[in-house]
Design a protein around this motif. Structure first.
Motif, PDB file in Angstrom:
ATOM      1  N   CYS A 106      -5.193 -40.932  30.794  1.00 36.66           N
ATOM      2  CA  CYS A 106      -4.805 -41.442  29.470  1.00 36.66           C
ATOM      3  C   CYS A 106      -3.274 -41.563  29.408  1.00 36.66           C
TER       4      CYS A 106
ATOM      5  N   HIS B  64      -5.349 -47.935  24.540  1.00 40.08           N
ATOM      6  CA  HIS B  64      -5.339 -48.668  25.809  1.00 40.08           C
ATOM      7  C   HIS B  64      -6.739 -48.863  26.384  1.00 40.08           C
TER       8      HIS B  64
ATOM      9  N   CYS C  39      -3.211 -41.457  20.345  1.00 40.88           N
ATOM     10  CA  CYS C  39      -3.892 -42.513  21.101  1.00 40.88           C
ATOM     11  C   CYS C  39      -3.200 -43.859  20.882  1.00 40.88           C
TER      12      CYS C  39
ATOM     13  N   CYS D 108      -9.875 -44.663  28.781  1.00 40.75           N
ATOM     14  CA  CYS D 108     -10.947 -43.675  28.658  1.00 40.75           C
ATOM     15  C   CYS D 108     -12.308 -44.360  28.592  1.00 40.75           C
TER      16      CYS D 108
HETATM   17  S1  SF4 Z   1      -6.967 -43.836  27.282  1.00 45.39           S
HETATM   18 FE1  SF4 Z   1      -8.258 -43.654  25.482  1.00 45.39          FE
HETATM   19  S2  SF4 Z   1      -7.457 -41.861  24.367  1.00 45.39           S
HETATM   20 FE2  SF4 Z   1      -5.897 -42.494  25.836  1.00 45.39          FE
HETATM   21  S3  SF4 Z   1      -4.547 -43.869  24.709  1.00 45.39           S
HETATM   22 FE3  SF4 Z   1      -6.066 -45.141  25.713  1.00 45.39          FE
HETATM   23  S4  SF4 Z   1      -7.715 -45.404  24.205  1.00 45.39           S
HETATM   24 FE4  SF4 Z   1      -6.443 -43.680  23.548  1.00 45.39          FE
END
Ligand code: SF4
Length: 62
Positions: free
Chosen positions: A54, A13, A10, A16
């Motif tokens: 993701c 970002h 992870c 999610c």
């Molecule tokens: S979308 Fe969620 S699981 Fe994927 S990198 Fe970003 S914070 Fe991590």
């Protein structure tokens, strides 16, 4: 349907969490965590979308 986040992958970002705040939270350490392992049916579509979007492919759905 079950979901987990690989915190080794992870990047924090938050995509999610934006897609499904009921299931994903961002920890202070900078990575996401699924607050439930078993996803309720009403959140399955959003969790699958998060898996696809993701950026680091850290979300596992089974
Ligand atoms: S979308 Fe969620 S699981 Fe994927 S990198 Fe970003 S914070 Fe991590």
């Amino acid at each position: 349907m079950r979901v987990s986040v690989d915190d080794d992958v992870c990047g924090g970002h938050g995509v999610c969490m934006m897609l499904c705040a009921e299931v994903f939270v961002l920890e202070d350490a900078g990575y996401a965590r699924a607050v439930m392992e078993e996803v309720p049916p009403e959140h399955e579509a959003a969790v699958r979308e998060a898996e696809i979007r993701c950026p680091t492919r850290a979300i596992r759905v089974q």
